[in-house]
Design a protein around this motif. Structure first.
Motif, mmCIF file in Angstrom:
data_model
loop_
_atom_site.group_PDB
_atom_site.id
_atom_site.type_symbol
_atom_site.label_atom_id
_atom_site.label_comp_id
_atom_site.label_asym_id
_atom_site.label_seq_id
_atom_site.Cartn_x
_atom_site.Cartn_y
_atom_site.Cartn_z
ATOM 1 N N ASN A 255 -3.145 -4.049 0.680
ATOM 2 C CA ASN A 255 -2.901 -4.084 -0.759
ATOM 3 C C ASN A 255 -2.442 -2.732 -1.292
ATOM 4 O O ASN A 255 -1.606 -2.659 -2.200
ATOM 5 C CB ASN A 255 -4.158 -4.538 -1.486
ATOM 6 N N SER B 103 -0.563 -10.885 -1.680
ATOM 7 C CA SER B 103 0.216 -10.020 -2.568
ATOM 8 C C SER B 103 0.272 -10.563 -3.988
ATOM 9 O O SER B 103 0.527 -9.805 -4.939
ATOM 10 C CB SER B 103 1.633 -9.842 -2.011
ATOM 11 N N THR C 125 -3.754 -9.073 3.514
ATOM 12 C CA THR C 125 -4.605 -8.644 2.421
ATOM 13 C C THR C 125 -5.706 -7.726 2.946
ATOM 14 O O THR C 125 -6.060 -7.770 4.126
ATOM 15 C CB THR C 125 -5.234 -9.856 1.696
ATOM 16 N N VAL D 237 -2.453 -8.964 -5.947
ATOM 17 C CA VAL D 237 -2.130 -7.564 -6.235
ATOM 18 C C VAL D 237 -1.178 -7.485 -7.428
ATOM 19 O O VAL D 237 -1.414 -6.746 -8.395
ATOM 20 C CB VAL D 237 -1.497 -6.870 -5.013
#
Length: 333
Positions: free
Chosen positions: A320, A230, A315, A233
């Motif tokens: 995502n 994350s 992931t 992202v």
């Protein structure tokens, strides 16, 4: 998910094997023996051609020449399930920990009913699933002669050499294995467009706030690295501001999530905090600590809590994309 510290990126496997083809029986009539013999020869040749066109040989990350069947039906690719689901493929078993009690919750709409298999893929458990193709996420999963053992069960393809491989590259390689290159590229394109639109929305609605993701599990806190899971992202795809504490810890991180003390959390200069709470069922006592209540984002009332069943710990194109959705819901009112 359990990408703690050295990112035990919990072993990923896909089972694949060669399809068997049966030969038609020869005729019993005596007068057809010669013709049958010729037919059988032609049939044998046809079978070889069929096998060549229905299977392909790919070199994996370890340099192994792996024969991939055209239509593997019993696939083991634990911790690569995000890629499989993105390509419309269902495995024969799915990644789990705690004796199957914990799975990748965010994928269960697609994987509901799929049997679990331990994350470390014991040989006996793999064999019981009778895979016809096994896909491993990294070379570390097959060290110490393990590759040879798995390969005896079914053709085994290793995606990458690193423990933390780039998820885009993983999806591309999985697409290649299954002859779904176009689908993989479409999934990547769709994700990039989603991220681009979300970044514009965030800039228009809330500017560029500083954010961080923290995971509470077993009474301890872990913070996500800035270029993995994350973190990639938030800071990479969405361009959100990275706090200094995250930069500091990420510089020394060896995996997706690094342990962080409450004393260090108090220094976390993030306007918003995304909290993945794995201790909710046991009372989350750490959240009552005075130091926790002194964390800037906590004091400001900007903590956005999520369960471990959501995608923050994982992931992939699907994970995502869901993280982006959750960031928007949290920040854009």
């Amino acid at each position: 998910m359990y990408n703690v510290v050295s990112k035990k990126k919990m072993i990923q496997l896909l089972g694949a094997g060669l399809l068997a083809f049966s030969l038609a029986a020869c005729g019993d009539d005596e007068g057809q023996k010669e013709e049958g013999s010729t037919s059988k020869t032609e049939e044998s040749s046809s079978k070889e051609t069929q096998q060549e066109t229905k299977s392909k040989t790919l070199k994996d990350a370890m340099g192994n020449e792996v024969v991939i069947p055209a239509n593997p039906k019993r696939i083991i690719a634990t911790y690569l399930e995000d890629n499989l689901v993105a390509l419309g493929i269902k495995p024969v078993a799915q990644w789990s920990v705690s004796d199957g009690a914990e799975v990748q919750g965010y994928l269960q709409n697609e994987l509901e009913g799929i049997p679990t298999i331990p994350y470390d893929l014991p040989f006996e458990s793999v064999q019981k699933m009778e895979p016809d193709l096994i896909i491993m996420d990294s070379a570390t999963m097959v060290e110490g002669g393990k590759y040879e053992q798995y390969n005896k069960i079914a053709p085994t393809y290793v995606i990458g050499k690193e423990v933390n491989n780039d998820w885009r590259d993983e999806l591309t390689r999985v697409g290649e294995v299954f002859g779904k290159e176009e689908e993989a590229q479409k999934a990547l394109k769709d994700y990039d467009e989603k991220a681009k639109e979300a970044k514009v929305t965030l800039e228009e609605k809330v500017g560029n706030p500083s954010v961080a993701a923290v995971w509470l599990v077993g009474g301890k806190f872990f913070i996500v690295s800035d270029n993995l899971s994350s973190g990639a992202v938030m800071y990479g795809d969405l361009g959100l501001k990275e706090p200094n504490v995250v930069k500091e810890i990420s510089a020394k991180a060896t995996g997706n999530w690094s342990e962080i003390s409450l004393e260090k959390l108090v220094e976390l200069d993030a306007e918003h905090l995304f909290l993945v709470n794995s201790d909710d069922s046991t009372g989350s006592k750490a959240l009552s600590d005075k130091l926790w209540k002194s964390v800037p984002a906590v004091k400001a009332g900007n903590v956005h809590e999520f369960s471990p069943n959501e995608s923050w710990l994982y992931t992939g194109a699907i994970a995502n994309g869901q993280i982006i959705d959750n960031v928007l819901k949290s920040l854009v009112k």
